[in-house]
Design a protein around this motif. Structure first.
Motif, PDB file in Angstrom:
ATOM      1  N   TYR A 101     124.545 -43.926   7.158  1.00  0.00           N
ATOM      2  CA  TYR A 101     123.155 -43.613   6.823  1.00  0.00           C
ATOM      3  C   TYR A 101     122.951 -42.107   6.931  1.00  0.00           C
ATOM      4  N   GLU A 155     118.545 -49.204  11.116  1.00  0.00           N
ATOM      5  CA  GLU A 155     118.971 -47.833  10.853  1.00  0.00           C
ATOM      6  C   GLU A 155     117.932 -47.036  10.075  1.00  0.00           C
ATOM      7  N   LEU A 178     122.305 -43.861   1.503  1.00  0.00           N
ATOM      8  CA  LEU A 178     123.441 -44.105   2.385  1.00  0.00           C
ATOM      9  C   LEU A 178     124.730 -44.042   1.593  1.00  0.00           C
TER      10      LEU A 178
END
Length: 608
Positions: free
Chosen positions: A204, A377, A178
């Motif tokens: 992300y 995520e 990320l």
């Protein structure tokens, strides 16, 4: 396993890199290193010790752009020469998480072209391959993209060049990565926890993304090389959640956080008067109507959660359930059923084997997918049509505790929802189960009060090298989990069996030096379990019995009783799990092991 952090800023990034590595220590590692660009030169420092040693070695180092890494050995023994970052011609530096499957072929070719390899790793080929394209006059971005096109396997990488101090390149495929967004400074990391001291704004990267990062911004390109936008998320994690506080180890802290973790996970459900499929996603009701069976895919502790769920799903919901180890599932010929609900379970949502198993199931034609995960995520959540997010918070200790119990809570909810949808859950039973779930955090708190007694019991394990765990029915998987915890952190060889299997082999191991830990629950199998335990006593074995209220067990010579505060019915596995977690923790203290960072293990297993 393995950790990456990188930074480009108008200030010295070395403290940022080192602090980030410290926050990634929980992932498991055997060496650490960093490189910064200063005066058009790469300054690299590596160590086979802890990050603290790397910090000492880096005291005189500074730079405005750099990358750093904690390595968990796959190719090549733990050593300084195999530690990251890896260099090519002192021009290109690379850090890498994952495994490059065609590295031998690439290494042979690059060696023939003049590249000099100094490590045994698969990762070093990435540095030389990028350099081979960079030397042709390509930009660092284009050179990296060209190199990535030749790689087979999984990777998350960070790349810097000595003659390009204004640019950091990163990319991911099969391993998480990320971006951290700051003001005139930007960062990369394999885990958001590494970035909390400098930013909570994160992007992300998707599978196949490559990013070009500079002081004032970043550009992201997808797997086809097209410029794309990815949303900025504000992380809800706090610095306080990552601190040890009053506890001796993170594992102890996380054991004690379980009442709150369970309350948070169940909050939306327990505050309502009825269960609805929508807690698993907007399309859940329609999908569940079509489901005829369940296929659970998971690894390690999450696999044990799936084994518990099989008992719940078949008994309460009346739906056939198969539980498979994710790392085995995709390598055998199976018979797909499009009317199965494929449930994947992972704390991180980045477990390589579980992700691969999910993709394999989808390729076989399974349209209904549900993930149970602690990271919203994560790749697992994004790849699944339905999901349920546990709210365990960050789990730093390698041995999973609160992630496991919140997974169990999520799977029990799934059981109840499916049972209700299939007409097997009356309104009265629904309310009874909801009441039990609301009471669960308080019941866990009562188990935690047994800590001093369990610590005293653990003293008897100081000189033990082996242990047997026994359970029956719903609690056999909890015996498996108890054995796993003990072996993970105390290094005692521990195995678990259904108690009825004792006489089919394991009884041969029982003697005065083999402690036998039994999960004794007040259910239909109690009397049969008592008979099994008599077989142990008759052969001089020492029994350690974790018994529910009402089981009428008594301490005696060779029988050490831990009386559980209550019997929680179907939720009993959660309470017994916590008692066994405490036992493993205090035995590890007696053994003097590194509780939070057990040898050879990693928290997030992102390679196959």
């Amino acid at each position: 396993m393995c950790g990456i952090i990188g930074a480009i800023a108008q200030r010295n990034v070395v403290p940022i890199l080192l602090q980030g590595l410290q926050r990634l220590e929980y992932r498991g590692y055997d060496s650490a290193g960093l490189v910064v660009v200063e005066n058009n030169e790469l300054q690299r420092i590596r160590s086979t010790g802890r990050v603290a040693e790397l910090t000492t070695r880096s005291a005189a180092t500074s730079g405005h752009i750099g990358i750093a890494h904690t390595r968990w050995a796959t190719h090549g023994v733990p050593s300084e020469r195999n530690a990251h970052p890896h260099l090519s011609s002192n021009l290109i530096a690379v850090v890498h998480n994952g495994i490059i499957e065609n590295y031998e072929e690439l290494r042979t070719r690059l060696t023939a072209q003049g590249s000099v390899f100094t490590s045994d790793t698969d990762s070093e080929v990435i540095a030389h391959l990028i350099n081979s394209y960079y030397a042709r006059g390509n930009s660092l971005l284009v050179a990296t993209q060209a190199a990535l096109a030749e790689l087979v396997g999984a990777y998350a990488i960070g790349v810097v060049a000595a003659d390009n101090p204004s640019q950091l390149i990163c990319a991911r495929k099969g391993s998480p990565l990320l971006l951290g967004v700051g003001i005139d400074e930007h960062f990369i990391a394999s885990d958001v926890s590494a970035l909390l001291p400098v930013t909570k704004n994160v992007v992300y990267l998707e599978e196949g993304d490559v990013a070009e990062v500079s002081l004032h911004g970043y550009r992201i390109f997808d797997a086809k090389g097209q410029a794309v936008e990815r949303p900025v998320h504000v992380s809800k994690l706090s610095n306080a959640s990552m601190e040890l506080g009053e506890y001796r180890h993170y594992m102890q802290k996380e054991i004690h956080e379980q009442p709150q973790a369970l309350a948070d996970t169940l909050e939306g459900v327990c505050n309502s008067q009825s269960l609805i499929p929508g807690i698993f996603g907007a399309e859940a009701a329609a999908a569940f109507e079509q489901v005829e069976s369940i296929l659970i895919l998971a690894c390690g502790t999450s696999h044990h959660a799936g084994l518990v769920a099989r008992y719940w799903l078949e008994e309460i919901a009346g739906i056939p359930c198969t539980v498979e180890i994710a790392s085995e599932y995709r390598y055998r010929v199976s018979v797909p059923n499009p009317k199965s609900l494929v449930v994947t379970i992972s704390q991180s949502g980045e477990t390589a084997d579980t992700l691969a198993a999910l993709n394999h199931a989808k390729a076989l034609g399974h349209p209904h997918t549900l993930s149970i995960c602690n990271v919203p995520e994560s790749a697992l959540v994004r790849l699944s049509k339905l999901h349920f997010l546990t709210r365990a918070g960050p789990e730093i200790g390698v041995a999973s505790t609160k992630a496991f119990t919140t997974q169990l809570a999520a799977l029990f909810l799934l059981t109840l929802v499916l049972a209700k949808q299939r007409g097997r859950l009356s309104a009265e039973k629904e309310q009874r189960h909801l009441h039990a779930l609301r009471h669960l955090p308080s019941a866990v708190q009562l188990v935690l009060k047994l800590e001093p007694d369990i610590a005293q019991m653990a003293e008897r394990f100081t000189d033990k090298r082996h242990a047997l765990f026994l359970g029956r029915g719903l609690h056999y998987p909890i015996a498996l989990e108890g054995a796993l915890k003990l072996k993970e952190i105390s290094y005692i060889h521990a195995e678990a069996y259904p108690a009825g299997e004792l006489k089919h082999g394991p009884l041969a191991l029982v003697d005065k030096d083999m402690p036998v830990i039994a999960v004794a629950t007040n259910d239909a199998l109690l009397e049969k379990l008592k008979s099994n335990l008599q077989e142990v006593r008759a052969r001089g074995g020492e029994l350690y019995v974790f018994a529910d209220a009402g089981t009428r067990f008594h301490s005696s010579e060779g029988v050490h009783l831990m009386q559980m505060p209550e019997h929680a019915g179907y939720l009993s596995p959660i309470l017994h799990t916590i008692a066994l977690q405490l036992l493993a923790y205090y035995v590890a203290l007696q053994k003097g092991t590194d509780v939070d960072k057990p040898r050879n293990l990693a928290k997030s297993v992102t390679v196959e």
